[in-house]
Scaffold this motif. Structure first.
Motif, PDB file in Angstrom:
ATOM      1  N   UNK A 197      16.115  -2.772  40.510  1.00 50.95           N
ATOM      2  CA  UNK A 197      16.949  -2.307  39.405  1.00 50.95           C
ATOM      3  C   UNK A 197      16.085  -1.666  38.324  1.00 50.95           C
ATOM      4  N   UNK A 198      14.961  -2.298  38.019  1.00 50.71           N
ATOM      5  CA  UNK A 198      14.072  -1.734  36.999  1.00 50.71           C
ATOM      6  C   UNK A 198      13.502  -0.391  37.467  1.00 50.71           C
ATOM      7  N   UNK A 199      13.180  -0.311  38.750  1.00 49.16           N
ATOM      8  CA  UNK A 199      12.646   0.929  39.295  1.00 49.16           C
ATOM      9  C   UNK A 199      13.663   2.057  39.160  1.00 49.16           C
ATOM     10  N   UNK A 242      16.031   2.232  36.939  1.00 47.86           N
ATOM     11  CA  UNK A 242      16.107   2.554  35.512  1.00 47.86           C
ATOM     12  C   UNK A 242      14.947   3.455  35.107  1.00 47.86           C
ATOM     13  N   UNK A 243      13.761   3.159  35.606  1.00 43.91           N
ATOM     14  CA  UNK A 243      12.584   3.964  35.274  1.00 43.91           C
ATOM     15  C   UNK A 243      12.738   5.386  35.802  1.00 43.91           C
ATOM     16  N   UNK A 244      13.274   5.526  37.001  1.00 42.48           N
ATOM     17  CA  UNK A 244      13.490   6.862  37.558  1.00 42.48           C
ATOM     18  C   UNK A 244      14.508   7.638  36.733  1.00 42.48           C
ATOM     19  N   UNK A 245      15.570   6.970  36.307  1.00 38.19           N
ATOM     20  CA  UNK A 245      16.582   7.623  35.472  1.00 38.19           C
ATOM     21  C   UNK A 245      15.978   8.040  34.138  1.00 38.19           C
ATOM     22  N   UNK A 246      15.119   7.200  33.572  1.00 35.37           N
ATOM     23  CA  UNK A 246      14.453   7.530  32.321  1.00 35.37           C
ATOM     24  C   UNK A 246      13.547   8.742  32.495  1.00 35.37           C
TER      25      UNK A 246
END
Length: 75
Positions: A19-21, A23-27
């Motif tokens: 999930x964090x990964x 989010x990081x890609x979306x950021x």
């Protein structure tokens, strides 16, 4: 979490990492889109401004890349 089995903890931790990964890609995608519409002066301010939990945008984040210099978003 302390009462979970080892396997359940591993599964849970992997799901959190995934999930964090995402989010990081979306950021990174949002940052790349933003950088395309900013002036050079705005880009310089953006890169020098602390963001994302206090890390500068040019800081080391995810996969060992610099957010603003990752190969897939630097051009």
């Amino acid at each position: 979490m302390h009462e979970m089995s080892f396997e359940d903890r591993q599964t849970y931790m992997k799901s959190m990492w995934d999930a964090r990964s995402e989010d990081a890609k979306a950021l990174e995608r949002a940052e790349a889109a933003l950088l395309k519409v900013l002036t050079q002066e705005q880009v310089e301010v953006f890169k020098s401004t602390p963001t994302f939990a206090g890390m500068p945008c040019g800081g080391n984040y995810g996969g060992g890349y610099m957010m603003n210099s990752a190969p897939h978003i630097s051009e």
